[in-house]
Design a protein around this motif. Structure first.
Motif, PDB file in Angstrom:
ATOM      1  N   HIS A 126       0.815  -1.210   0.000  1.00 57.09           N
ATOM      2  CA  HIS A 126       0.000   0.000   0.000  1.00 57.09           C
ATOM      3  C   HIS A 126       0.851   1.264   0.000  1.00 57.09           C
ATOM      4  O   HIS A 126       0.462   2.281  -0.595  1.00 57.09           O
ATOM      5  CB  HIS A 126      -0.940   0.007   1.216  1.00 57.09           C
ATOM      6  CG  HIS A 126      -2.277  -0.574   0.926  1.00 57.09           C
ATOM      7  ND1 HIS A 126      -3.381   0.192   0.612  1.00 57.09           N
ATOM      8  CD2 HIS A 126      -2.695  -1.862   0.885  1.00 57.09           C
ATOM      9  CE1 HIS A 126      -4.414  -0.590   0.397  1.00 57.09           C
ATOM     10  NE2 HIS A 126      -4.040  -1.852   0.561  1.00 57.09           N
ATOM     11  N   ALA A 127       1.988   1.227   0.653  1.00 53.09           N
ATOM     12  CA  ALA A 127       2.857   2.402   0.707  1.00 53.09           C
ATOM     13  C   ALA A 127       3.495   2.689  -0.647  1.00 53.09           C
ATOM     14  O   ALA A 127       3.735   3.855  -0.991  1.00 53.09           O
ATOM     15  CB  ALA A 127       3.937   2.199   1.767  1.00 53.09           C
ATOM     16  N   HIS A 128       3.751   1.636  -1.434  1.00 52.04           N
ATOM     17  CA  HIS A 128       4.438   1.815  -2.728  1.00 52.04           C
ATOM     18  C   HIS A 128       3.799   0.924  -3.792  1.00 52.04           C
ATOM     19  O   HIS A 128       4.446   0.015  -4.320  1.00 52.04           O
ATOM     20  CB  HIS A 128       5.919   1.470  -2.590  1.00 52.04           C
ATOM     21  CG  HIS A 128       6.633   2.251  -1.550  1.00 52.04           C
ATOM     22  ND1 HIS A 128       7.044   3.556  -1.745  1.00 52.04           N
ATOM     23  CD2 HIS A 128       7.000   1.925  -0.284  1.00 52.04           C
ATOM     24  CE1 HIS A 128       7.643   4.005  -0.657  1.00 52.04           C
ATOM     25  NE2 HIS A 128       7.626   3.037   0.251  1.00 52.04           N
ATOM     26  N   PRO A 129       2.528   1.147  -4.140  1.00 52.85           N
ATOM     27  CA  PRO A 129       1.875   0.272  -5.117  1.00 52.85           C
ATOM     28  C   PRO A 129       2.543   0.327  -6.481  1.00 52.85           C
ATOM     29  O   PRO A 129       2.853   1.405  -6.995  1.00 52.85           O
ATOM     30  CB  PRO A 129       0.442   0.825  -5.172  1.00 52.85           C
ATOM     31  CG  PRO A 129       0.579   2.261  -4.772  1.00 52.85           C
ATOM     32  CD  PRO A 129       1.673   2.279  -3.741  1.00 52.85           C
ATOM     33  N   ASN A 130       2.790  -0.871  -7.032  1.00 50.53           N
ATOM     34  CA  ASN A 130       3.369  -0.985  -8.380  1.00 50.53           C
ATOM     35  C   ASN A 130       4.652  -0.183  -8.543  1.00 50.53           C
ATOM     36  O   ASN A 130       4.900   0.400  -9.610  1.00 50.53           O
ATOM     37  CB  ASN A 130       2.347  -0.552  -9.434  1.00 50.53           C
ATOM     38  CG  ASN A 130       1.591  -1.741 -10.005  1.00 50.53           C
ATOM     39  OD1 ASN A 130       1.457  -2.774  -9.343  1.00 50.53           O
ATOM     40  ND2 ASN A 130       1.061  -1.606 -11.212  1.00 50.53           N
ATOM     41  N   THR A 131       5.478  -0.147  -7.514  1.00 46.41           N
ATOM     42  CA  THR A 131       6.728   0.604  -7.565  1.00 46.41           C
ATOM     43  C   THR A 131       7.899  -0.369  -7.538  1.00 46.41           C
ATOM     44  O   THR A 131       8.037  -1.161  -6.604  1.00 46.41           O
ATOM     45  CB  THR A 131       6.843   1.576  -6.377  1.00 46.41           C
ATOM     46  OG1 THR A 131       5.700   2.439  -6.370  1.00 46.41           O
ATOM     47  CG2 THR A 131       8.101   2.426  -6.493  1.00 46.41           C
ATOM     48  N   GLU A 132       8.737  -0.296  -8.567  1.00 48.44           N
ATOM     49  CA  GLU A 132       9.876  -1.204  -8.666  1.00 48.44           C
ATOM     50  C   GLU A 132      10.774  -1.079  -7.440  1.00 48.44           C
ATOM     51  O   GLU A 132      11.110   0.019  -6.997  1.00 48.44           O
ATOM     52  CB  GLU A 132      10.698  -0.880  -9.916  1.00 48.44           C
ATOM     53  CG  GLU A 132      10.024  -1.261 -11.224  1.00 48.44           C
ATOM     54  CD  GLU A 132      10.939  -1.046 -12.416  1.00 48.44           C
ATOM     55  OE1 GLU A 132      11.879  -1.862 -12.587  1.00 48.44           O
ATOM     56  OE2 GLU A 132      10.734  -0.071 -13.157  1.00 48.44           O
ATOM     57  N   GLY A 133      11.153  -2.224  -6.891  1.00 43.20           N
ATOM     58  CA  GLY A 133      12.064  -2.242  -5.776  1.00 43.20           C
ATOM     59  C   GLY A 133      11.418  -2.025  -4.424  1.00 43.20           C
ATOM     60  O   GLY A 133      12.095  -2.125  -3.396  1.00 43.20           O
ATOM     61  N   HIS A 134      10.111  -1.722  -4.392  1.00 42.19           N
ATOM     62  CA  HIS A 134       9.438  -1.440  -3.124  1.00 42.19           C
ATOM     63  C   HIS A 134       8.173  -2.272  -2.906  1.00 42.19           C
ATOM     64  O   HIS A 134       7.871  -2.635  -1.776  1.00 42.19           O
ATOM     65  CB  HIS A 134       9.086   0.048  -3.036  1.00 42.19           C
ATOM     66  CG  HIS A 134      10.282   0.949  -2.966  1.00 42.19           C
ATOM     67  ND1 HIS A 134      11.032   1.102  -1.829  1.00 42.19           N
ATOM     68  CD2 HIS A 134      10.852   1.734  -3.912  1.00 42.19           C
ATOM     69  CE1 HIS A 134      12.021   1.948  -2.057  1.00 42.19           C
ATOM     70  NE2 HIS A 134      11.943   2.343  -3.311  1.00 42.19           N
ATOM     71  N   ASP A 135       7.423  -2.518  -3.976  1.00 42.51           N
ATOM     72  CA  ASP A 135       6.164  -3.246  -3.840  1.00 42.51           C
ATOM     73  C   ASP A 135       6.427  -4.748  -3.914  1.00 42.51           C
ATOM     74  O   ASP A 135       6.827  -5.259  -4.966  1.00 42.51           O
ATOM     75  CB  ASP A 135       5.195  -2.817  -4.953  1.00 42.51           C
ATOM     76  CG  ASP A 135       3.828  -3.473  -4.824  1.00 42.51           C
ATOM     77  OD1 ASP A 135       3.633  -4.286  -3.895  1.00 42.51           O
ATOM     78  OD2 ASP A 135       2.943  -3.163  -5.645  1.00 42.51           O
ATOM     79  N   PRO A 136       6.202  -5.484  -2.808  1.00 43.83           N
ATOM     80  CA  PRO A 136       6.447  -6.932  -2.848  1.00 43.83           C
ATOM     81  C   PRO A 136       5.529  -7.675  -3.799  1.00 43.83           C
ATOM     82  O   PRO A 136       5.828  -8.793  -4.216  1.00 43.83           O
ATOM     83  CB  PRO A 136       6.207  -7.364  -1.392  1.00 43.83           C
ATOM     84  CG  PRO A 136       5.312  -6.313  -0.815  1.00 43.83           C
ATOM     85  CD  PRO A 136       5.712  -5.032  -1.485  1.00 43.83           C
ATOM     86  N   ASP A 137       4.399  -7.055  -4.185  1.00 43.53           N
ATOM     87  CA  ASP A 137       3.448  -7.735  -5.059  1.00 43.53           C
ATOM     88  C   ASP A 137       3.879  -7.753  -6.517  1.00 43.53           C
ATOM     89  O   ASP A 137       3.241  -8.412  -7.340  1.00 43.53           O
ATOM     90  CB  ASP A 137       2.063  -7.087  -4.937  1.00 43.53           C
ATOM     91  CG  ASP A 137       1.391  -7.431  -3.615  1.00 43.53           C
ATOM     92  OD1 ASP A 137       1.994  -8.177  -2.824  1.00 43.53           O
ATOM     93  OD2 ASP A 137       0.266  -6.961  -3.373  1.00 43.53           O
ATOM     94  N   ILE A 138       4.937  -7.004  -6.862  1.00 46.53           N
ATOM     95  CA  ILE A 138       5.478  -7.110  -8.223  1.00 46.53           C
ATOM     96  C   ILE A 138       6.895  -7.688  -8.176  1.00 46.53           C
ATOM     97  O   ILE A 138       7.690  -7.507  -9.097  1.00 46.53           O
ATOM     98  CB  ILE A 138       5.452  -5.776  -8.989  1.00 46.53           C
ATOM     99  CG1 ILE A 138       6.258  -4.703  -8.247  1.00 46.53           C
ATOM    100  CG2 ILE A 138       4.034  -5.312  -9.226  1.00 46.53           C
ATOM    101  CD1 ILE A 138       6.475  -3.444  -9.100  1.00 46.53           C
ATOM    102  N   ASN A 139       7.176  -8.386  -7.096  1.00 47.02           N
ATOM    103  CA  ASN A 139       8.439  -9.116  -6.977  1.00 47.02           C
ATOM    104  C   ASN A 139       8.098 -10.541  -6.575  1.00 47.02           C
ATOM    105  O   ASN A 139       8.347 -10.986  -5.453  1.00 47.02           O
ATOM    106  CB  ASN A 139       9.343  -8.452  -5.940  1.00 47.02           C
ATOM    107  CG  ASN A 139      10.710  -9.105  -5.871  1.00 47.02           C
ATOM    108  OD1 ASN A 139      11.158  -9.728  -6.831  1.00 47.02           O
ATOM    109  ND2 ASN A 139      11.365  -8.995  -4.724  1.00 47.02           N
ATOM    110  N   VAL A 140       7.475 -11.249  -7.523  1.00 49.23           N
ATOM    111  CA  VAL A 140       6.906 -12.569  -7.253  1.00 49.23           C
ATOM    112  C   VAL A 140       7.536 -13.600  -8.188  1.00 49.23           C
ATOM    113  O   VAL A 140       7.247 -13.636  -9.385  1.00 49.23           O
ATOM    114  CB  VAL A 140       5.371 -12.557  -7.447  1.00 49.23           C
ATOM    115  CG1 VAL A 140       4.797 -13.923  -7.099  1.00 49.23           C
ATOM    116  CG2 VAL A 140       4.730 -11.459  -6.608  1.00 49.23           C
ATOM    117  N   VAL A 141       8.415 -14.410  -7.653  1.00 43.28           N
ATOM    118  CA  VAL A 141       9.022 -15.488  -8.443  1.00 43.28           C
ATOM    119  C   VAL A 141       7.955 -16.551  -8.710  1.00 43.28           C
ATOM    120  O   VAL A 141       7.183 -16.886  -7.816  1.00 43.28           O
ATOM    121  CB  VAL A 141      10.200 -16.106  -7.658  1.00 43.28           C
ATOM    122  CG1 VAL A 141      10.793 -17.292  -8.428  1.00 43.28           C
ATOM    123  CG2 VAL A 141      11.271 -15.042  -7.382  1.00 43.28           C
TER     124      VAL A 141
END
Length: 346
Positions: A126-141
């Motif tokens: 929520h603090a960094h939606p869709n932000t590279e390097g910050h949003d864990p939801d776009i760092n999903v192996v």
């Protein structure tokens, strides 16, 4: 990959007051007021339905018809996860402790997901939606959401990325197992866990109760099939509910200096639908409203939408809303585009 246009960017000092104006409108309309009775009714329905399915499970006994029971229970577990999500955002009660109790029961005890781990992870999103390097939801192996992520993949991972759009929904079938495994790992490493002994004890009770009931009532082959069907559909349901929210929307970098209002709106997508869709998606179809006001009770989101949509229109802020099918198609199109760019570099 979708990007934010220069016209959408602005200094926080120039536009920060716009969110304050919107916040006053929302608060003045009573849309941040808690709705404990509405939540009590929802909890009663979900737990009552789960109790009914428990009776059906026992009465059916060792039968292959239990696969249907597994499917229904998967849907109810997802509904409990949505309630845990709301508790994590302090939507149900004003008291943090009361919300935590609901979250621990819905999360650890009933669904087998660590409440503390999930809240920590979700707050970072929520603090960094869709932000590279910050949003864990776009760092999903093993998925890649940016060309940069895709470029680092080698071997089987690179092959997966090239076909990740086709494999996305099948991959969601193991999301439930991933959530369970991540929860256990978080408990062991103490990462993001405030009440570790309580969370660990509740997870043990969940595993013992779940496996005990399944293997006591069903034959071993039936029990294994029940677990596979139940967990696969649980993961698919949750993943299909979360995927429309941000996947395929603009991905930000450190250089995108957006104020809070635009950061939340431009990276989120709403899904059109009536009250049935509201219930099926746990209110997550109002993703823009939810991201702007995370503590807003779920029943108030649909009432806040017209106000927030008009505010965005008045301030020339793109407000994205589409159908559920279109949202899935847009998410898959993004994954396909990233995969295609990975293929072109080989």
């Amino acid at each position: 990959m979708a990007r934010v246009s220069d016209t959408d960017l602005g200094a926080r000092s120039d536009r920060g007051s716009e969110y304050a104006d919107l916040s006053r409108l929302v608060r003045g309309a009573g849309l941040l007021d808690r709705q404990p009775r509405r939540y009590a009714a929802r909890v009663t329905v979900v737990l009552g339905s789960l109790g009914v399915m428990g009776v059906v499970f026992v009465l059916l006994g060792p039968s292959w018809w239990q696969t249907a029971t597994a499917a229904v229970v998967a849907g109810l577990l997802a509904q409990l996860a949505f309630l845990g999500h709301d508790a994590g955002h302090r939507q149900i009660f004003s008291s943090r402790r009361a919300n935590d109790v609901v979250g621990l029961v819905c999360g650890n005890l009933l669904t087998g997901i660590s409440y503390g781990w999930w809240v920590d992870k979700h707050n970072r999103h929520h603090a960094h939606p869709n932000t590279e390097g910050h949003d864990p939801d776009i760092n999903v192996v093993p998925l890649s959401f940016t060309p940069g992520q895709a470029a680092t993949q080698r071997g089987l991972r690179a092959l997966f990325v090239r076909h990740q759009a086709a494999l996305f929904f099948p991959l969601l079938m193991v999301e439930g197992l991933h959530l369970h495994a991540a929860s256990v790992r978080a408990i062991i490493t103490r990462r993001g866990i405030r009440h570790r002994p309580v969370e660990a004890g509740l997870l043990v009770l969940h595993v013992a109760g779940y496996l005990g009931a399944v293997f006591l009532v069903l034959s071993v082959p039936q029990a294994i099939v029940f677990i596979l069907v139940n967990q696969a559909l649980f993961g698919l349901y949750l993943g299909s509910s979360f995927a429309p929210n941000h996947k395929g929307m603009p991905i930000l970098t450190e250089a995108d200096d957006l104020d809070y209002l635009r950061r939340q709106v431009l990276t989120s997508r709403n899904v059109r639908g009536g009250r049935l869709l509201d219930a099926l998606l746990g209110g997550l179809n109002y993703q823009i409203e939810h991201h702007l006001f995370p503590s807003m009770p779920r029943p108030n989101l649909r009432h806040a939408q017209p106000l927030i949509r008009q505010f965005c229109a008045d301030h020339a802020i793109a407000y994205h809303e589409t159908t559920l099918i279109q949202s899935w198609m847009q998410a898959l199109a993004h994954l396909r585009a990233v995969g295609a760019r990975r293929s072109s570099t080989d």
